[in-house]
Design a protein around this motif. Sequence first.
Motif, PDB file in Angstrom:
ATOM      1  N   ILE A   1      -0.884  -2.628 -10.898  1.00 36.38           N
ATOM      2  CA  ILE A   1      -1.429  -1.471 -10.189  1.00 36.38           C
ATOM      3  C   ILE A   1      -2.844  -1.836  -9.723  1.00 36.38           C
ATOM      4  O   ILE A   1      -3.649  -2.306 -10.524  1.00 36.38           O
ATOM      5  CB  ILE A   1      -1.510  -0.261 -11.136  1.00 36.38           C
ATOM      6  CG1 ILE A   1      -0.135   0.101 -11.686  1.00 36.38           C
ATOM      7  CG2 ILE A   1      -2.190   0.936 -10.457  1.00 36.38           C
ATOM      8  CD1 ILE A   1       0.783   0.718 -10.697  1.00 36.38           C
ATOM      9  N   VAL A   2      -3.128  -1.630  -8.445  1.00 33.75           N
ATOM     10  CA  VAL A   2      -4.488  -1.867  -7.948  1.00 33.75           C
ATOM     11  C   VAL A   2      -4.986  -0.621  -7.236  1.00 33.75           C
ATOM     12  O   VAL A   2      -4.216   0.084  -6.579  1.00 33.75           O
ATOM     13  CB  VAL A   2      -4.572  -3.091  -7.007  1.00 33.75           C
ATOM     14  CG1 VAL A   2      -4.384  -4.381  -7.773  1.00 33.75           C
ATOM     15  CG2 VAL A   2      -3.550  -2.989  -5.882  1.00 33.75           C
ATOM     16  N   THR A   3      -6.269  -0.352  -7.382  1.00 34.03           N
ATOM     17  CA  THR A   3      -6.834   0.859  -6.791  1.00 34.03           C
ATOM     18  C   THR A   3      -7.928   0.550  -5.787  1.00 34.03           C
ATOM     19  O   THR A   3      -8.409   1.447  -5.116  1.00 34.03           O
ATOM     20  CB  THR A   3      -7.437   1.767  -7.882  1.00 34.03           C
ATOM     21  OG1 THR A   3      -8.552   1.103  -8.474  1.00 34.03           O
ATOM     22  CG2 THR A   3      -6.403   2.075  -8.955  1.00 34.03           C
TER      23      THR A   3
ATOM     24  N   HIS B   1       6.261   3.072  -6.115  1.00 36.14           N
ATOM     25  CA  HIS B   1       6.450   3.432  -7.520  1.00 36.14           C
ATOM     26  C   HIS B   1       7.743   2.839  -8.072  1.00 36.14           C
ATOM     27  O   HIS B   1       7.811   2.465  -9.241  1.00 36.14           O
ATOM     28  CB  HIS B   1       6.430   4.952  -7.669  1.00 36.14           C
ATOM     29  CG  HIS B   1       5.117   5.568  -7.290  1.00 36.14           C
ATOM     30  ND1 HIS B   1       5.002   6.776  -6.657  1.00 36.14           N
ATOM     31  CD2 HIS B   1       3.848   5.112  -7.425  1.00 36.14           C
ATOM     32  CE1 HIS B   1       3.723   7.052  -6.449  1.00 36.14           C
ATOM     33  NE2 HIS B   1       3.006   6.050  -6.892  1.00 36.14           N
ATOM     34  N   GLN B   2       8.754   2.732  -7.206  1.00 38.10           N
ATOM     35  CA  GLN B   2       9.991   2.096  -7.654  1.00 38.10           C
ATOM     36  C   GLN B   2       9.744   0.608  -7.973  1.00 38.10           C
ATOM     37  O   GLN B   2      10.257   0.089  -8.951  1.00 38.10           O
ATOM     38  CB  GLN B   2      11.074   2.263  -6.593  1.00 38.10           C
ATOM     39  CG  GLN B   2      12.475   2.159  -7.150  1.00 38.10           C
ATOM     40  CD  GLN B   2      13.518   2.377  -6.070  1.00 38.10           C
ATOM     41  OE1 GLN B   2      13.490   1.765  -5.018  1.00 38.10           O
ATOM     42  NE2 GLN B   2      14.457   3.275  -6.335  1.00 38.10           N
ATOM     43  N   LEU B   3       8.928  -0.040  -7.148  1.00 38.16           N
ATOM     44  CA  LEU B   3       8.543  -1.428  -7.461  1.00 38.16           C
ATOM     45  C   LEU B   3       7.852  -1.491  -8.824  1.00 38.16           C
ATOM     46  O   LEU B   3       8.116  -2.387  -9.628  1.00 38.16           O
ATOM     47  CB  LEU B   3       7.577  -1.961  -6.396  1.00 38.16           C
ATOM     48  CG  LEU B   3       8.155  -2.527  -5.107  1.00 38.16           C
ATOM     49  CD1 LEU B   3       7.023  -2.853  -4.143  1.00 38.16           C
ATOM     50  CD2 LEU B   3       8.993  -3.782  -5.383  1.00 38.16           C
ATOM     51  N   ALA B   4       6.948  -0.546  -9.064  1.00 35.86           N
ATOM     52  CA  ALA B   4       6.176  -0.565 -10.310  1.00 35.86           C
ATOM     53  C   ALA B   4       7.071  -0.333 -11.523  1.00 35.86           C
ATOM     54  O   ALA B   4       6.715  -0.706 -12.634  1.00 35.86           O
ATOM     55  CB  ALA B   4       5.080   0.502 -10.264  1.00 35.86           C
ATOM     56  N   ARG B   5       8.225   0.291 -11.320  1.00 30.08           N
ATOM     57  CA  ARG B   5       9.155   0.519 -12.419  1.00 30.08           C
ATOM     58  C   ARG B   5      10.274  -0.526 -12.455  1.00 30.08           C
ATOM     59  O   ARG B   5      11.163  -0.458 -13.308  1.00 30.08           O
ATOM     60  CB  ARG B   5       9.791   1.915 -12.302  1.00 30.08           C
ATOM     61  CG  ARG B   5       8.856   3.054 -12.653  1.00 30.08           C
ATOM     62  CD  ARG B   5       9.530   4.410 -12.584  1.00 30.08           C
ATOM     63  NE  ARG B   5      10.704   4.510 -13.449  1.00 30.08           N
ATOM     64  CZ  ARG B   5      10.671   4.645 -14.767  1.00 30.08           C
ATOM     65  NH1 ARG B   5       9.523   4.716 -15.380  1.00 30.08           N
ATOM     66  NH2 ARG B   5      11.779   4.720 -15.461  1.00 30.08           N
TER      67      ARG B   5
ATOM     68  N   VAL C   1       0.818  -1.213   0.000  1.00 29.14           N
ATOM     69  CA  VAL C   1       0.000   0.000   0.000  1.00 29.14           C
ATOM     70  C   VAL C   1       0.851   1.261   0.000  1.00 29.14           C
ATOM     71  O   VAL C   1       0.715   2.109  -0.867  1.00 29.14           O
ATOM     72  CB  VAL C   1      -0.990   0.009   1.168  1.00 29.14           C
ATOM     73  CG1 VAL C   1      -1.753   1.321   1.214  1.00 29.14           C
ATOM     74  CG2 VAL C   1      -1.970  -1.140   1.013  1.00 29.14           C
ATOM     75  N   GLU C   2       1.722   1.418   0.934  1.00 26.70           N
ATOM     76  CA  GLU C   2       2.675   2.528   0.916  1.00 26.70           C
ATOM     77  C   GLU C   2       4.016   1.956   1.339  1.00 26.70           C
ATOM     78  O   GLU C   2       4.081   1.077   2.200  1.00 26.70           O
ATOM     79  CB  GLU C   2       2.272   3.661   1.882  1.00 26.70           C
ATOM     80  CG  GLU C   2       1.329   4.689   1.295  1.00 26.70           C
ATOM     81  CD  GLU C   2       1.141   5.902   2.190  1.00 26.70           C
ATOM     82  OE1 GLU C   2       0.901   6.989   1.660  1.00 26.70           O
ATOM     83  OE2 GLU C   2       1.213   5.766   3.422  1.00 26.70           O
ATOM     84  N   ALA C   3       5.075   2.445   0.764  1.00 27.84           N
ATOM     85  CA  ALA C   3       6.410   2.001   1.143  1.00 27.84           C
ATOM     86  C   ALA C   3       7.409   3.065   0.744  1.00 27.84           C
ATOM     87  O   ALA C   3       7.426   3.492  -0.414  1.00 27.84           O
ATOM     88  CB  ALA C   3       6.758   0.669   0.463  1.00 27.84           C
ATOM     89  N   GLY C   4       8.198   3.499   1.692  1.00 27.78           N
ATOM     90  CA  GLY C   4       9.299   4.391   1.365  1.00 27.78           C
ATOM     91  C   GLY C   4      10.398   3.607   0.679  1.00 27.78           C
ATOM     92  O   GLY C   4      10.303   2.387   0.490  1.00 27.78           O
TER      93      GLY C   4
ATOM     94  N   VAL D   1       0.523  -3.267  -6.333  1.00 23.70           N
ATOM     95  CA  VAL D   1       0.878  -2.060  -5.584  1.00 23.70           C
ATOM     96  C   VAL D   1      -0.221  -1.024  -5.728  1.00 23.70           C
ATOM     97  O   VAL D   1      -0.850  -0.908  -6.777  1.00 23.70           O
ATOM     98  CB  VAL D   1       2.224  -1.460  -6.046  1.00 23.70           C
ATOM     99  CG1 VAL D   1       3.355  -2.451  -5.846  1.00 23.70           C
ATOM    100  CG2 VAL D   1       2.170  -0.994  -7.487  1.00 23.70           C
ATOM    101  N   VAL D   2      -0.431  -0.296  -4.650  1.00 24.82           N
ATOM    102  CA  VAL D   2      -1.386   0.817  -4.662  1.00 24.82           C
ATOM    103  C   VAL D   2      -0.597   2.092  -4.915  1.00 24.82           C
ATOM    104  O   VAL D   2       0.254   2.450  -4.107  1.00 24.82           O
ATOM    105  CB  VAL D   2      -2.134   0.908  -3.319  1.00 24.82           C
ATOM    106  CG1 VAL D   2      -3.089   2.097  -3.325  1.00 24.82           C
ATOM    107  CG2 VAL D   2      -2.870  -0.390  -3.030  1.00 24.82           C
TER     108      VAL D   2
END
Lengths: 380, 380
Positions: free
Chosen positions: B289-291, B278-282, B240-243, B264-265
């Motif tokens: 991507i899930v919303t 976002h780094q995971l998504a790239r 959900v969130e991750a630094g 990832v959200v």
Amino acid sequence: MTPEHRALVALSMLYEPGNALVGDDVARFGPADALHRLVSGASDAGLAAAARQRLGDRDPDELVRSVLPAAEACGARPVTPLDPEWPARVADLAGLYDESDPHTRPPLCLWVRGEGHLAELTDRSVAVVGARVCTEYGRHVATEFGYGLTRQGWTVVSGGAYGIDAAAHTGALAAGGGTVCVLAGGVDREYPARLLPLFDRIRRNGLLVSEWPPGATPRRFRFLVRNRVIAAMPRGTVVVEAGLRSGARHTARLAAELDRPVMVVPGPVNSRASAGVHQLARGHHPVRIVTRAADVVEDLGGCDTALAPAPAREQRPRDRLGEVAARVLDSVPRSAPATVERIAAQAGVSAAAAQRVLPALVAAGLARCEEGRYRLPERI
Amino acid sequence: MTPEHRALVALSMLYEPGNALVGDDVARFGPADALHRLVSGASDAGLAAAARQRLGDRDPDELVRSVLPAAEACGARPVTPLDPEWPARVADLAGLYDESDPHTRPPLCLWVRGEGHLAELTDRSVAVVGARVCTEYGRHVATEFGYGLTRQGWTVVSGGAYGIDAAAHTGALAAGGGTVCVLAGGVDREYPARLLPLFDRIRRNGLLVSEWPPGATPRRFRFLVRNRVIAAMPRGTVVVEAGLRSGARHTARLAAELDRPVMVVPGPVNSRASAGVHQLARGHHPVRIVTRAADVVEDLGGCDTALAPAPAREQRPRDRLGEVAARVLDSVPRSAPATVERIAAQAGVSAAAAQRVLPALVAAGLARCEEGRYRLPERI
């Protein structure tokens, strides 16, 4: 203007751009012969009738001449595939086939207004598009992308609409770049009127571009037809914010069908302005997530672009520890010093292994040794 | 407890979980023989020394007996691969090989505390994890996901940490579900202490689970080792969130290596709490991507899950118009009525084509006919 030039301009005035039959005839017979066939009805009766509707009692040359005063008044010039200023990449639209959209053929003429050179400006360009109804977040991000891409030597192409488009242009101008604005009406019909100061700045630093001749009214269906130029002219498309109905999603779909990289900027999942973006990211076209201009440059690739450095991840001393050392360090108490044996038992390693790494932890300032026992340093 | 059971419990107490050599010996010789080989030094001198450090002057049976009072006091039971309650999917960890991480083998024993049945609860489960240091946005979204997934019949697995984990558990409990919390210390060592009320509710409605015996201290390296159980036990992982430093990214990487769907959200690109997401998504692992919870259910697929309905896209009357009708409608003026011929010229169609569609536009209430001319209706 040669007869072939003039025929291309006339065809672009007689028919809405992208028309498949018109495009096919031009490709097959050349502009002048295609014009003659189309207007005479040798090609298609409906197209001949549609042309008559716009010609009235004029012939095609007279139609072209009728627009030149308005073009001259605003400083617009027609650019055709026969001109060196033509942006070559739009020819890729010829390979696009969309049953539900009969207006996807390449443009025959672009009316261009401004100081820039269309081919040079768009060679290394990227579309940054999004919703008119955007949030402050979207506006901020679009401006940052426009600025950052321009600073990195890329030309920002967008549609000159309220919201994301305007923010992307604004960011590009702030970076001192020549941005390209593709309009859905004549380049003298700055629409929306409240963006007139922006259009003035674009014209002085970049280009206003349109498939429609000066004086033409921007219409709803023209925005859709226009989108294919925004998708085809640059090397890729970035969507910043888009609701579920946003035209930016149409541009992204066209870019994907043209095998251009499609990049989307994510946003909060509970923001309606990002719903279309996230739907794109979950769709069947491959889409890249981008968070900053450097990501876009990386994804557009090519040997002339450097890879973006990864976002800085703060380094901490224990990042450099081996796995046994990290486990031993985690087992060193903070309150009272412990023996090597006790630390080893907690860490699940032999006493010898603990004894091997503890001095290094002390040397690195991560642990303290007190009379043969170990503890963590005081918190600073 | 059979000797094989007891050997598994002893091994899980003698060595940090996931140890490759221990796991390989158990797979090769069976638990009881492996235990004997490891403790006697027949397998590896370092592992024998490490075991001695924890055994002191006890034998392995005595070590196991020493933990039973604490287990009984908190109502914890050891569950091993020999028990029907064992969550089968963790065996997939045997296929994981990570040079930089020697603690990825499947668990040998899980200490379980609570009313649920571990195998049944986790059969249809999904991990929802994220940063401890989260934003209000992340907390809200994690709660919504926890709630929505539980309502749709999925068990939420998480790590019981502050922030996203706690929010995911809380959402699941709000939906009346039995959530599973995988801890990095003994199931009686509720850490962090301020979440004690949450752990109590989880225990009464679901399960607290740990690879470490009651009384064991949660340690930094144990959180990393624990992550592989969160990654392997459910069918997929949602971040959900991750630094950029969040342990949730480690869980996601492990899930990807196990070929579990990683979802990832997204969040605002200028939020540090979403930077790791976002780094995971790239990254090079495929990530979805899930919303919303329905997206997760869709991505976890399987024949027992229905496809999520697409987000509602508002329908408008002109969506149903054909392309010519839409162009004609766009050319109908609002101020003063126009002739069919003028409308056709604007639309770029023949007068006959315009005449064919105009009556239908009038019938649909989209245009008005006044003495043979057409205009748009008054705005309401």
